[in-house]
Write a protein that holds these residues in place. Structure first.
Motif, short mmCIF file in Angstrom:
data_model
loop_
_atom_site.label_atom_id
_atom_site.label_comp_id
_atom_site.label_asym_id
_atom_site.label_seq_id
_atom_site.Cartn_x
_atom_site.Cartn_y
_atom_site.Cartn_z
N SER A 1 0.84 -1.19 0.00
CA SER A 1 0.00 0.00 0.00
C SER A 1 0.87 1.25 0.00
CB SER A 1 -0.93 0.02 1.22
OG SER A 1 -0.20 0.32 2.40
N VAL A 2 0.32 2.33 -0.54
CA VAL A 2 0.94 3.65 -0.46
C VAL A 2 -0.11 4.59 0.12
CG1 VAL A 2 0.33 4.17 -2.88
CG2 VAL A 2 2.10 5.52 -1.70
N SER A 3 0.30 5.38 1.09
CA SER A 3 -0.63 6.24 1.83
C SER A 3 -0.77 7.59 1.15
CB SER A 3 -0.15 6.43 3.27
OG SER A 3 0.08 5.18 3.90
N ALA A 4 -1.89 7.81 0.46
CA ALA A 4 -2.16 9.12 -0.13
C ALA A 4 -2.41 10.14 0.98
CB ALA A 4 -3.35 9.05 -1.07
N ASP B 1 3.09 15.12 -3.12
CA ASP B 1 2.51 14.83 -4.43
C ASP B 1 3.50 14.17 -5.38
OD1 ASP B 1 0.01 15.79 -3.75
OD2 ASP B 1 0.41 17.82 -4.48
N GLU B 2 4.73 14.67 -5.42
CA GLU B 2 5.73 14.13 -6.34
C GLU B 2 6.07 12.68 -6.01
OE1 GLU B 2 9.20 16.49 -7.10
OE2 GLU B 2 8.09 18.36 -6.82
N LEU B 3 6.26 12.39 -4.72
CA LEU B 3 6.59 11.03 -4.33
C LEU B 3 5.40 10.10 -4.55
CD1 LEU B 3 8.72 11.56 -1.11
CD2 LEU B 3 9.49 10.68 -3.31
N ASN C 1 2.70 5.55 -7.99
CA ASN C 1 1.38 5.39 -8.58
C ASN C 1 1.45 4.28 -9.62
OD1 ASN C 1 -1.28 5.75 -9.32
ND2 ASN C 1 -0.85 7.45 -10.69
N SER C 2 1.35 3.05 -9.17
CA SER C 2 1.43 1.91 -10.08
C SER C 2 0.52 0.79 -9.58
CB SER C 2 2.88 1.39 -10.16
OG SER C 2 3.24 0.74 -8.95
N GLU C 3 0.34 -0.22 -10.40
CA GLU C 3 -0.52 -1.35 -10.04
C GLU C 3 0.05 -2.15 -8.88
OE1 GLU C 3 -1.11 -3.70 -13.51
OE2 GLU C 3 -2.38 -2.21 -14.53
N LYS D 1 12.94 -4.27 -2.11
CA LYS D 1 13.55 -4.30 -3.44
C LYS D 1 12.78 -3.42 -4.43
CE LYS D 1 13.74 -8.87 -3.56
NZ LYS D 1 14.01 -10.25 -4.01
N THR D 2 11.45 -3.47 -4.34
CA THR D 2 10.62 -2.63 -5.22
C THR D 2 10.86 -1.16 -4.95
OG1 THR D 2 8.91 -4.36 -5.33
CG2 THR D 2 8.24 -2.12 -5.91
N THR D 3 10.93 -0.80 -3.67
CA THR D 3 11.14 0.60 -3.30
C THR D 3 12.50 1.11 -3.76
OG1 THR D 3 9.74 0.29 -1.35
CG2 THR D 3 11.20 2.21 -1.35
#
Length: 290
Positions: free
Chosen positions: A131-134, A180-182, A187-189, A282-284
């Protein structure tokens, strides 16, 4: 220029900042934060080089490079009280001259990426996903100790308080957005975008019951059903609101990523937690080093 007193900016005998045990040149402009000190090595093992290591209390730091990008990874321990220490001392390392004990004329921004673990509150969120926290909604009191918090989304928090019939004896929830930039970078599947609830504890504050009953047994159900202009609270953890809030106040850029290890609605937990965390690391690293 106003000189910062010794009791306010505490330095160790070697000139390093008090808790983090770091000197300014030992900190990279990109900082990965993790909760667990053991997870620092889990990140830095992928570095091409490691130039510096230190460890004091729960605060462990490795600085090195990955694909040519200089990165510091630091453990924060658990909770927004620790985040208050880490974010303020990271900023001091970047924006205060330790020799003159004065704020620098030209301020600089850090890029702060949290790699954490979390429990999903929505039943459809799969265990072992990312998850990514908007946004983060904080149930802690940290931001209420600081001024100039006009960036908080008060409409969101007011709607939440009304929906949950929030007990006034608890701290007033506050809502703060990611950089916003990060956020665009992640912003991916691969990442579920949502709203993270930052709690002040692991058991009662997150609705867990062992021997103690909670003040509101239906709170998690209320949180699960809350919807503000299409935004739902997706997961629980214990640091993101503090990171986002202090980053905004201090002029830094922050994003919080989580490996979803539990689904609270389904009462289930990951069978491959270490593999999931390693995959998120690894993804990060791949994304931030582009």
């Amino acid at each position: 220029m106003v000189k910062i007193k010794e009791s306010e900016l505490i330095l160790n005998p070697d000139g390093s900042i008090y808790h983090l045990n770091l000197l300014p040149h030992q900190l990279a402009d990109t900082v990965i934060t993790v909760g667990d000190p053991d997870r620092v090595t889990a990140v830095s093992k992928y570095f091409d080089t490691i130039e510096f290591k230190t460890h004091k209390r729960e605060f462990k730091t490795h600085t090195g490079s990955f694909n040519g990008k200089r990165i510091s990874v630091i453990s924060t321990g658990i909770g927004t009280d620790n985040i208050d220490i880490v974010l303020n001392e990271l900023d001091a390392l970047k924006n205060i001259d330790f020799e003159t004990r004065t704020i620098k004329n030209k301020l600089s921004a850090l890029e702060i990426i949290r790699i954490g673990t979390s429990g999903a509150i929505q039943p459809e969120i799969a265990i072992d996903s990312f998850s990514v926290s908007a946004k983060a909604i904080g149930f802690d009191t940290l931001l209420h100790f600081y001024k100039e918090t006009s960036f908080l989304d008060t409409d969101f928090s007011k709607a939440f308080i009304e929906h949950t019939a929030w007990n006034a004896k608890k701290s007033e929830p506050y809502v703060v957005s990611a950089d916003d930039e990060l956020l665009k970078k992640f912003n991916s599947e691969e990442f579920i975008k949502g709203v993270t609830a930052t709690n002040v504890g692991f058991y009662g504050p997150q609705g867990r019951v062992l021997r103690l009953s909670t003040e509101d047994e239906g709170m998690n159900n209320k949180i699960q059903k809350f919807n503000f202009k299409g935004a739902k609270i997706t997961n629980f953890e214990m640091e993101t609101s503090g990171i986002y809030g202090l980053a905004k106040l201090l002029g830094h850029r922050a994003i919080s990523l989580n490996a979803i290890l539990a689904n609270r609605a389904k009462r289930s937990f990951s069978l491959n937690s270490e593999k999931t965390i390693d995959s998120l690391i690894k993804t990060t690293l791949k994304i931030i080093s582009k």
